[in-house]
Design a protein around this motif. Structure first.
Motif, PDB file in Angstrom:
ATOM      1  N   ARG A  40       0.746  -1.098  -0.096  1.00 53.03           N
ATOM      2  CA  ARG A  40       0.124  -0.125  -0.002  1.00 53.03           C
ATOM      3  C   ARG A  40       0.922   1.196  -0.123  1.00 53.03           C
ATOM      4  N   GLU A  41       1.010   1.618  -0.987  1.00 56.03           N
ATOM      5  CA  GLU A  41       2.000   2.833  -1.420  1.00 56.03           C
ATOM      6  C   GLU A  41       1.908   4.091  -0.645  1.00 56.03           C
ATOM      7  N   LEU A  42       0.399   4.176  -0.424  1.00 54.83           N
ATOM      8  CA  LEU A  42      -0.223   5.631   0.177  1.00 54.83           C
ATOM      9  C   LEU A  42       0.366   5.635   1.341  1.00 54.83           C
ATOM     10  N   TRP A  43       0.365   4.375   2.265  1.00 56.36           N
ATOM     11  CA  TRP A  43       0.605   4.562   3.676  1.00 56.36           C
ATOM     12  C   TRP A  43       2.419   4.667   3.875  1.00 56.36           C
ATOM     13  N   GLN A  44       2.977   5.899   3.940  1.00 56.65           N
ATOM     14  CA  GLN A  44       4.223   6.115   4.141  1.00 56.65           C
ATOM     15  C   GLN A  44       4.776   6.363   5.458  1.00 56.65           C
ATOM     16  N   THR A  45       5.650   5.633   5.936  1.00 56.85           N
ATOM     17  CA  THR A  45       6.013   5.797   7.439  1.00 56.85           C
ATOM     18  C   THR A  45       5.879   7.225   8.122  1.00 56.85           C
ATOM     19  N   PRO A  46       6.966   7.868   7.338  1.00 56.60           N
ATOM     20  CA  PRO A  46       7.143   9.313   7.881  1.00 56.60           C
ATOM     21  C   PRO A  46       5.840  10.325   8.145  1.00 56.60           C
ATOM     22  N   THR A  47       5.075  10.214   6.822  1.00 55.48           N
ATOM     23  CA  THR A  47       3.740  10.946   7.370  1.00 55.48           C
ATOM     24  C   THR A  47       2.888  10.315   8.144  1.00 55.48           C
ATOM     25  N   GLU A 107       2.663   5.867  -9.214  1.00 56.37           N
ATOM     26  CA  GLU A 107       1.196   5.793  -9.968  1.00 56.37           C
ATOM     27  C   GLU A 107       0.250   5.161  -9.164  1.00 56.37           C
ATOM     28  N   GLU A 108       0.916   4.166  -7.947  1.00 57.41           N
ATOM     29  CA  GLU A 108      -0.132   3.537  -7.447  1.00 57.41           C
ATOM     30  C   GLU A 108      -0.713   4.538  -6.205  1.00 57.41           C
ATOM     31  N   VAL A 109       0.017   5.492  -5.758  1.00 56.38           N
ATOM     32  CA  VAL A 109      -0.711   6.552  -5.170  1.00 56.38           C
ATOM     33  C   VAL A 109      -1.786   7.270  -5.894  1.00 56.38           C
ATOM     34  N   ALA A 110      -1.353   7.687  -6.989  1.00 61.10           N
ATOM     35  CA  ALA A 110      -2.432   8.338  -8.029  1.00 61.10           C
ATOM     36  C   ALA A 110      -3.586   7.367  -7.878  1.00 61.10           C
ATOM     37  N   ALA A 111      -3.434   6.172  -8.158  1.00 62.18           N
ATOM     38  CA  ALA A 111      -4.539   5.009  -8.475  1.00 62.18           C
ATOM     39  C   ALA A 111      -5.450   5.014  -7.232  1.00 62.18           C
ATOM     40  N   THR A 112      -4.732   5.183  -5.767  1.00 62.98           N
ATOM     41  CA  THR A 112      -5.407   5.129  -4.546  1.00 62.98           C
ATOM     42  C   THR A 112      -6.058   6.471  -4.332  1.00 62.98           C
ATOM     43  N   ILE A 113      -5.379   7.371  -4.696  1.00 57.60           N
ATOM     44  CA  ILE A 113      -6.066   9.090  -4.430  1.00 57.60           C
ATOM     45  C   ILE A 113      -7.470   8.941  -5.188  1.00 57.60           C
ATOM     46  N   TYR A 141     -14.994   6.919  -2.165  1.00 59.29           N
ATOM     47  CA  TYR A 141     -14.930   7.458  -0.723  1.00 59.29           C
ATOM     48  C   TYR A 141     -14.881   9.031  -0.640  1.00 59.29           C
ATOM     49  N   HIS A 142     -15.020   9.794  -1.765  1.00 58.55           N
ATOM     50  CA  HIS A 142     -15.227  11.120  -1.957  1.00 58.55           C
ATOM     51  C   HIS A 142     -15.524  12.000  -0.635  1.00 58.55           C
ATOM     52  N   THR A 143     -16.939  11.580  -0.628  1.00 59.68           N
ATOM     53  CA  THR A 143     -17.968  12.273   0.445  1.00 59.68           C
ATOM     54  C   THR A 143     -17.421  11.936   1.824  1.00 59.68           C
ATOM     55  N   MET A 144     -17.116  10.789   1.951  1.00 57.56           N
ATOM     56  CA  MET A 144     -16.513  10.528   3.386  1.00 57.56           C
ATOM     57  C   MET A 144     -15.210  10.788   3.767  1.00 57.56           C
ATOM     58  N   PHE A 145     -14.487  11.195   2.709  1.00 54.03           N
ATOM     59  CA  PHE A 145     -13.170  11.799   3.090  1.00 54.03           C
ATOM     60  C   PHE A 145     -13.193  13.441   3.478  1.00 54.03           C
ATOM     61  N   TRP A 146     -14.132  13.975   2.628  1.00 54.19           N
ATOM     62  CA  TRP A 146     -14.380  15.284   3.128  1.00 54.19           C
ATOM     63  C   TRP A 146     -15.156  15.526   4.237  1.00 54.19           C
ATOM     64  N   VAL A 169      -8.721   2.308   4.351  1.00 50.19           N
ATOM     65  CA  VAL A 169      -9.412   1.463   3.321  1.00 50.19           C
ATOM     66  C   VAL A 169      -9.253   1.870   1.855  1.00 50.19           C
ATOM     67  N   ILE A 170      -8.800   3.093   1.390  1.00 46.88           N
ATOM     68  CA  ILE A 170      -8.875   3.192   0.163  1.00 46.88           C
ATOM     69  C   ILE A 170      -7.635   2.450  -0.490  1.00 46.88           C
ATOM     70  N   PRO A 171      -6.488   2.289   0.220  1.00 52.50           N
ATOM     71  CA  PRO A 171      -5.383   1.587  -0.649  1.00 52.50           C
ATOM     72  C   PRO A 171      -5.663  -0.139  -0.979  1.00 52.50           C
ATOM     73  N   GLN A 172      -6.819  -0.261  -0.126  1.00 52.92           N
ATOM     74  CA  GLN A 172      -7.223  -1.885  -0.064  1.00 52.92           C
ATOM     75  C   GLN A 172      -8.310  -2.036  -1.599  1.00 52.92           C
ATOM     76  N   LEU A 173      -8.663  -0.873  -2.010  1.00 52.57           N
ATOM     77  CA  LEU A 173      -9.528  -0.860  -3.267  1.00 52.57           C
ATOM     78  C   LEU A 173      -8.805  -1.260  -4.515  1.00 52.57           C
ATOM     79  N   MET A 174      -7.505  -1.102  -4.356  1.00 53.82           N
ATOM     80  CA  MET A 174      -6.620  -1.246  -5.572  1.00 53.82           C
ATOM     81  C   MET A 174      -6.473  -2.602  -5.788  1.00 53.82           C
TER      82      MET A 174
END
Lengths: 299, 212
Positions: free
Chosen positions: A160-167, A225-231, A240-245, A291-296
């Motif tokens: 899951r590329e979105l989950w970066q340890t530093p952030t 590209e994996e982050v792009a696909a996840t975002i 998950y657009h509405t839930m995110f906001w 959840v969102i990285p798990q959809l990819m």
């Protein structure tokens, strides 16, 4: 018809297995959320006790008791999420130290033990100030890695590329400060000066957390590209657009605004409302990010 | 010894013999897979082409699943295979989150993690993995990467420049190679996955995973 819908350079999957659904779901979100409160009340509580001393004497009891409750919620749902809950013992019998799950489980167990002694000692009136202080500092030291270790688990989740340890380290720390300050504001701890401090901690943590989330939302897709696909799952039209906001608004934007007004008008109820919204929004924001990285599709 | 796998995609005809033999050999439950063959169609009629890609565990040298497993249920064998101890697994699904290739699942019957083991039980007995035996065109090549005389080593030497792995940027150092494949075969983001669009069924997502 698909053959007319795509240009020659595009490719379409025409036969494949079903993709797995969400594997880490609401229980893991609850785990992270409860841990933020369980450790946050320690981190923020120690600050209050060092700065205000006897003016926040109630923290000496509320800190270990609230922490004990939420650490146990965190541990309970960690256990319930396992497909073999009774084999949790293997973490202690066969620990694999490269795993942040193992390190975290050991640290969280030790911290819960310390907090249990503190809570029991305070409730039974058998813990004097000197041993309390020693235990408090031990709890403070352990609370820091217990707050942060989940970020390392998310980092070790290499798929899951979105989950970066530093952030994630930063987000875990901010979540703990939000959880701790919001809890004390809801409990109505201390006088106006104490509430002002707690409000500032809440608003600053929420602001910084919001900046990082929005930074990832708007710019995270630039380098992977994996982050792009996840975002894409939270961008316009994403599942998950509405839930995110909703999460960002409830958890960060509204609390920041309410704290500003609450501090200006010295309104404890506005600060308490900001705290409730912050805790609710924190859960939603964390859930979306989990959840969102798990959809990819990975393969 | 370092066992590895190579698939010559120019030979694979998508018969799914490997997939079926794996299912039978390892008693993989319905809805789950240790090995699957993915079809991707490229281009538009009448210039369309169908590609076939067998996908299984990569038995990485630096396996994220092994690293994240809290109890060493996922562990290396001396021959390089990344194996699973189903009896020790606690079912945390950390490995499922860690595998960049989506090769691990939680077995709904045992509630433990499971994946391709290169048929470690067969290999231990001196046999080839079931999928290798089943392949009618010998597209699957299995052997010792440390032995320069092995079939797989020779194949890699003969196809220098055309040997690829999936997601090399992940630094997992897979021991599973592909020859004759392109971006469409190895990168899941290079093809579109249309919801509900499938040759034989409309099941595109599993809502229920494992014991919850």
């Amino acid at each position: 018809m698909v053959e007319h819908a795509h240009a020659a350079t595009q490719a379409v999957v025409t036969l494949d297995v079903a993709l797995p659904g969400i594997v880490w779901g609401w229980m893991i979100t609850l785990n992270m959320w409860a841990k933020s409160i369980g450790t946050g009340v320690i981190l923020v509580g120690v600050y209050l006790l060092k700065k205000y001393g006897d003016r926040v004497a109630s923290v000496k009891t509320s800190m270990p008791v609230v922490s004990f409750i939420f650490l146990n919620i965190f541990l309970l749902f960690t256990l319930l999420d396992l497909h073999h809950p009774f084999r949790m013992l293997n973490i202690f019998l066969h620990p694999h130290w490269t795993s942040a799950i193992t390190v975290g489980a050991w640290l969280a167990t030790i911290l819960t033990g310390i907090i249990f002694v503190m809570a029991a000692g305070r409730l039974l009136h058998k813990l004097d100030d000197e041993p309390f202080n020693r235990l408090m500092w031990a709890a403070f030291i352990f609370a820091i890695p217990v707050t942060l270790y989940t970020a390392t688990i998310l980092g070790e989740a290499a798929a899951r590329e979105l989950w970066q340890t530093p952030t994630e380290l930063f987000q875990m720390a901010m979540a703990a400060f939000i959880g701790g300050s919001a809890t004390y504001l809801i409990l109505g701890v201390g006088d106006q000066n104490v509430k002002r401090d707690l409000g500032i901690v809440l608003a600053v943590s929420a602001s910084l957390s919001l900046i990082v989330y929005l930074g990832e939302y708007y710019f995270g897709a630039m380098k992977a590209e994996e982050v792009a696909a996840t975002i894409a799952f939270v961008k316009e039209g994403g599942a998950y657009h509405t839930m995110f906001w909703v999460g960002q608004t409830l958890g960060y934007i509204l609390p920041i605004v309410l704290v500003i007004f609450g501090l200006r008008t010295k309104s404890s109820s506005l600060l308490a409302l900001a705290s409730v919204l912050a805790l609710a929004g924190l859960w939603i924001a964390k859930h979306v990010w989990l959840v969102i990285p798990q959809l990819m599709n990975l393969s | 010894m370092k066992l590895g796998f190579l698939v010559d995609l120019s030979l694979c005809m998508g018969c799914k013999g490997c997939e079926v033999s794996c299912k039978v050999e390892n008693e993989v439950p319905i809805g789950m897979w240790r090995l699957r063959v993915k079809y991707v169609d490229v281009g538009t009629f009448p210039e369309a082409k169908r590609t076939f890609t067998p996908l299984r565990c990569n038995h990485c040298e630096s396996a994220p699943c092994e690293r994240i497993c809290p109890v060493s249920a996922l562990h290396y064998l001396e021959n390089g295979i990344v194996n699973v101890d189903k009896e020790r697994c606690i079912g945390c699904a950390g490995c499922v989150m860690a595998c960049p290739y989506g090769a691990i699942y939680i077995d709904p019957e045992t509630n433990s993690a499971d994946k391709c083991t290169y048929c470690a039980h067969r290999v231990a007995g001196g046999m080839m993995p079931a999928c290798v035996v089943a392949c009618p065109v010998e597209a699957n090549i299995f052997g010792d990467l440390d032995d320069p005389t092995s079939n797989i080593s020779k194949y890699i030497m003969e196809h220098q420049g055309d040997v690829k792995v999936r997601k090399p940027e992940k630094n997992t150092h897979p021991k599973h190679f592909y020859v004759g494949g392109g971006e469409v075969n190895l990168n899941p983001l290079a093809s579109e996955r249309i919801e509900g669009y499938n040759l034989f069924n409309k099941i595109t997502h599993l809502k229920h995973i494992g014991g919850h």
